[in-house]
Design a protein around this motif. Sequence first.
Motif, PDB file in Angstrom:
ATOM      1  N   SER A 109      -0.373   8.638  -0.110  1.00 44.19           N
ATOM      2  CA  SER A 109      -0.223   9.853  -0.934  1.00 44.19           C
ATOM      3  C   SER A 109       1.105  10.561  -0.672  1.00 44.19           C
ATOM      4  O   SER A 109       1.732  11.089  -1.598  1.00 44.19           O
ATOM      5  N   ASP A 163     -12.899   7.019  -6.242  1.00 47.41           N
ATOM      6  CA  ASP A 163     -13.202   8.239  -5.489  1.00 47.41           C
ATOM      7  C   ASP A 163     -14.358   9.055  -6.071  1.00 47.41           C
ATOM      8  O   ASP A 163     -14.996   9.809  -5.340  1.00 47.41           O
ATOM      9  N   ASN A 182      -7.225   1.350  -6.322  1.00 49.28           N
ATOM     10  CA  ASN A 182      -7.492   2.568  -5.539  1.00 49.28           C
ATOM     11  C   ASN A 182      -8.991   2.588  -5.285  1.00 49.28           C
ATOM     12  O   ASN A 182      -9.749   1.861  -5.925  1.00 49.28           O
ATOM     13  N   LYS A 217       0.849  -1.193   0.000  1.00 53.01           N
ATOM     14  CA  LYS A 217       0.000   0.000   0.000  1.00 53.01           C
ATOM     15  C   LYS A 217       0.886   1.244   0.000  1.00 53.01           C
ATOM     16  O   LYS A 217       1.760   1.396   0.860  1.00 53.01           O
ATOM     17  N   SER A 243      -2.729   5.091  -3.184  1.00 52.58           N
ATOM     18  CA  SER A 243      -3.398   6.387  -3.020  1.00 52.58           C
ATOM     19  C   SER A 243      -2.754   7.333  -4.029  1.00 52.58           C
ATOM     20  O   SER A 243      -2.008   6.902  -4.900  1.00 52.58           O
TER      21      SER A 243
HETATM   22  N1  LIG Z   1      -8.260   7.518  -2.839  1.00 55.39           N
HETATM   23  C1  LIG Z   1      -7.506   8.655  -2.338  1.00 55.39           C
HETATM   24  C2  LIG Z   1      -6.641   8.197  -1.196  1.00 55.39           C
HETATM   25  C3  LIG Z   1      -7.121   8.535   0.145  1.00 55.39           C
HETATM   26  C4  LIG Z   1      -6.157   7.938   1.172  1.00 55.39           C
HETATM   27  O1  LIG Z   1      -6.447   6.895   1.767  1.00 55.39           O
HETATM   28  O2  LIG Z   1      -4.973   8.543   1.232  1.00 55.39           O
HETATM   29  P1  LIG Z   1      -3.713   8.118   2.181  1.00 55.39           P
HETATM   30  O3  LIG Z   1      -4.067   8.428   3.573  1.00 55.39           O
HETATM   31  O4  LIG Z   1      -2.582   8.937   1.656  1.00 55.39           O
HETATM   32  O5  LIG Z   1      -3.483   6.651   1.925  1.00 55.39           O
HETATM   33  C5  LIG Z   1      -6.554   9.169  -3.419  1.00 55.39           C
HETATM   34  O6  LIG Z   1      -6.153   8.383  -4.280  1.00 55.39           O
HETATM   35  O7  LIG Z   1      -6.194  10.354  -3.371  1.00 55.39           O
END
Ligand SMILES: N[C@@H](CCC(=O)OP(=O)(O)O)C(=O)O
Length: 257
Positions: free
Chosen positions: A12, A138, A135, A9, A50
């Motif tokens: 961002s 969203d 992902n 995983k 992400s």
């Molecule tokens: N689906 C969203 C991710 C949200 C999310 O879980 O973000 P993170 O906390 O950086 O893993 C995106 O791709 O910006």
Amino acid sequence: MSSKKIILKFGSGILTRTDRAETDEEQLCKLVQAIAELKRRKHEVVVVSSGAVASGLKAMGFKERPQDMVTLQACAAVGQTTLMHTYQSFLRGHGLNVGQLLLTHADLESQDRAEKVKATLLRLLECHNVIPIINENDSVAVEELRFGDNDKLSARVALLWKADLLILLTSVPGLMNLKDSGSVDIVPEVKNVEDALHLAEEVKGSLSVGGMTSKLRAVQDAVQGGIPCIIASGRHPEQLADLVDGSGVGTRFPVPA
Ligand SMILES: N[C@@H](CCC(=O)OP(=O)(O)O)C(=O)O
Ligand SMILES: Nc1ncnc2c1ncn2[C@@H]1O[C@H](COP(=O)(O)OP(=O)(O)O)[C@@H](O)[C@H]1O
């Protein structure tokens, strides 16, 4: 060396430049190299990435993450294609391709839909030159944009796939004990996640959603389902093969005895 089913995983924070809100291509290149190395070692790899919102900010004219949900969803719609294009261009250099899966938690809560997701995932993995990259979808679901549920999504996919290992790569080198002043010690192993929850602070990356609590909750679900986890730095993906082999720097969460 035995082949393992590994979920990676990527948060961002490790996919985005530290000086401005746009995709960090150099960093993605390193992450893809590390994926290719795991494939070379005959491991099966599924990525939960992400970074869609963060990757869409520049094209949508934002310097920082907007607040309202619809704009975040629009940024994700733009950023997801940019992100996948970048993955694809780097993976191609290693003879690999992207298989994109955009999921919602509702997809995994319905047994019928979850079975379909699993069947697609397994078929993609039969093609040894494809890396499934997942992902949250969203533009139709907002759980993740609110709660950082890519952590949870990665645990759910790990359980669905019956992965051997879930590695959460993030902007810090592991779970740290920040409470003791001056100490930045990485906790090397956590046997009981509940007991470690108090270590998670509110602070998180400016482009991230989940923070450490969301990661620990996801890890808790995974280890309870029999899947060991690691939280480690995504800024040093060159150590991924070592992490899989039992060394490297990070926090390990073994399956409770
Ligand atoms: N689906 C969203 C991710 C949200 C999310 O879980 O973000 P993170 O906390 O950086 O893993 C995106 O791709 O910006
Ligand atoms: N005890 C802790 N140990 C390490 N990091 C912590 C801790 N408590 C809170 N954090 C924060 O968790 C953040 C990582 O989560 P997050 O920013 O959501 O990353 P990601 O984008 O990878 O999901 C780090 O920025 C760090 O500041």
